[in-house]
Design a protein around this motif. Structure first.
Motif, PDB file in Angstrom:
ATOM      1  N   THR A  85      -6.846  11.981  -4.399  1.00 48.77           N
ATOM      2  CA  THR A  85      -5.628  11.564  -4.131  1.00 48.77           C
ATOM      3  C   THR A  85      -5.612  10.185  -4.416  1.00 48.77           C
ATOM      4  N   TYR A  86      -4.269   9.691  -4.038  1.00 51.29           N
ATOM      5  CA  TYR A  86      -4.266   8.095  -4.196  1.00 51.29           C
ATOM      6  C   TYR A  86      -4.514   7.625  -2.791  1.00 51.29           C
ATOM      7  N   ASP A  87      -4.748   6.371  -2.539  1.00 52.69           N
ATOM      8  CA  ASP A  87      -5.260   5.723  -1.436  1.00 52.69           C
ATOM      9  C   ASP A  87      -4.279   5.252  -0.346  1.00 52.69           C
ATOM     10  N   SER A  90       3.216   6.167  -0.413  1.00 55.08           N
ATOM     11  CA  SER A  90       4.155   5.568  -1.377  1.00 55.08           C
ATOM     12  C   SER A  90       5.146   4.700  -0.994  1.00 55.08           C
ATOM     13  N   ARG A 105      -2.336   0.479  -5.651  1.00 55.27           N
ATOM     14  CA  ARG A 105      -2.820   1.851  -5.417  1.00 55.27           C
ATOM     15  C   ARG A 105      -3.711   2.192  -6.472  1.00 55.27           C
ATOM     16  N   ARG A 106      -4.948   3.099  -5.769  1.00 60.01           N
ATOM     17  CA  ARG A 106      -5.975   3.650  -6.711  1.00 60.01           C
ATOM     18  C   ARG A 106      -6.406   4.982  -6.354  1.00 60.01           C
ATOM     19  N   LYS A 107      -6.683   5.509  -7.307  1.00 56.56           N
ATOM     20  CA  LYS A 107      -7.260   6.872  -7.450  1.00 56.56           C
ATOM     21  C   LYS A 107      -8.560   7.189  -6.503  1.00 56.56           C
TER      22      LYS A 107
END
Length: 301
Positions: A85-87, A90, A105-107
């Motif tokens: 996911t992203y962390d 949005s 934002r990071r994966k």
């Protein structure tokens, strides 16, 4: 009824009138391999490109414009032990002044334990060290080729279906799509092991999977937007921006459904809908937002 296996060599980033890779009869069952939203399969090999590479299309013999495809979703089996996911949330779901408080934002990787039906962060924050979520697999993106020769990005959605990211599209649900081209040309992919309403971090737990489904052609049943039904409810999906337009599409499709197929006139339908409708915000991240309008089946004649 025949069982087919779909193991694609090519995955599509648009839903359109592409050359079919499988032809089936109405009522047949398909077991399809899917890869994750960035194109990685269960072994970690990248076999497709982002966004949301699709398996298919499947040509259903006898399907013609003006018909409806009824897709019965069977087992959705995780084939990978990891997902992502992203962390952070949005920006589209926050007040503008709150956005600068978010880190970059990071994966983020997840571990999928199918045997125990749980998923957990691979490197959790300290506060979430013992935290996990149940696996409630769903199909994020699926649908049929649109009309007018269009090929629509799998990043978005429309009358044809597409990237709706509605958590109600899970095992046991029947989904319905309007046929716009001969054979319907059905695509699916973008399975999530779990996802909250709205897909508010921009993803569910994206992973590879195997999906069992059957497709039936319902002749002469013309619908405008995707529909669905479970043992307890029927629902309709509207896809658009702004969010109120998606809601309008979903509500109109529900009104059309219960007035044409359940014997209610506009006044009777309005009474029933006015008291018993429930809405789900299915997605507020994609280029087109998605809203589900739900009704209990027990309320309908």
């Amino acid at each position: 009824m025949t069982l087919h296996h779909l193991r694609p060599e090519l995955f599509w980033n648009t839903i359109g009138s592409h050359r079919p890779v499988l032809t089936i009869a109405s009522g047949d069952t398909v077991v399809a391999e899917t890869i994750d939203a960035h194109g990685f399969d269960a072994t970690g090999r990248q076999r497709g490109m982002r966004p949301n590479p699709m398996s298919g299309p499947v040509f259903i013999a006898g399907a013609e414009p003006g018909d409806c495809l009824l897709v019965r979703i069977g087992e959705i089996r995780m084939t990978s032990t990891t997902g992502w996911t992203y962390d952070v949330l949005s920006p589209t779901v926050l007040d503008p002044q709150a956005v600068p408080r978010l880190p970059e934002r990071r994966k983020t990787s997840w571990l999928i334990d199918a045997a125990n039906n749980r998923a957990r962060l691979a490197e959790p924050p300290v506060a979430l060290a013992e935290w996990s979520v149940p696996i409630e697999a769903m199909i994020g993106c699926f649908g049929v080729a649109p009309d007018l020769g269009q090929a629509i990005s799998t990043a978005t959605s429309g009358r044809h279906g597409g990237n709706m990211d509605y958590r109600g599209f899970r095992a046991g649900t029947e989904a319905m799509f309007p046929v716009a081209v001969p054979g319907g040309l059905f695509f699916l992919g973008d399975v999530h092991a779990q996802q909250g309403d709205g897909e508010i971090v921009g993803t569910g737990i994206e992973t590879a999977a195997e999906v069992n489904f059957s497709i039936e052609v319902i002749k002469g049943r013309k619908i405008g937007w995707p529909r669905g039904r479970t043992a307890e409810e029927i629902f309709t999906i509207g896809n658009a921006r702004p969010l109120d337009q998606a809601l309008q599409h979903a509500t109109t499709e529900m009104l059309d459904w219960i007035t044409t197929e359940h014997g209610l006139d506009a006044v009777a339908a309005s009474h029933v809908m006015g008291q018993l409708v429930r809405y789900d915000v299915a997605n507020v991240f994609n280029p087109a937002y998605s809203v589900a309008c739900r009704m209990p089946r027990s309320a309908l004649p």
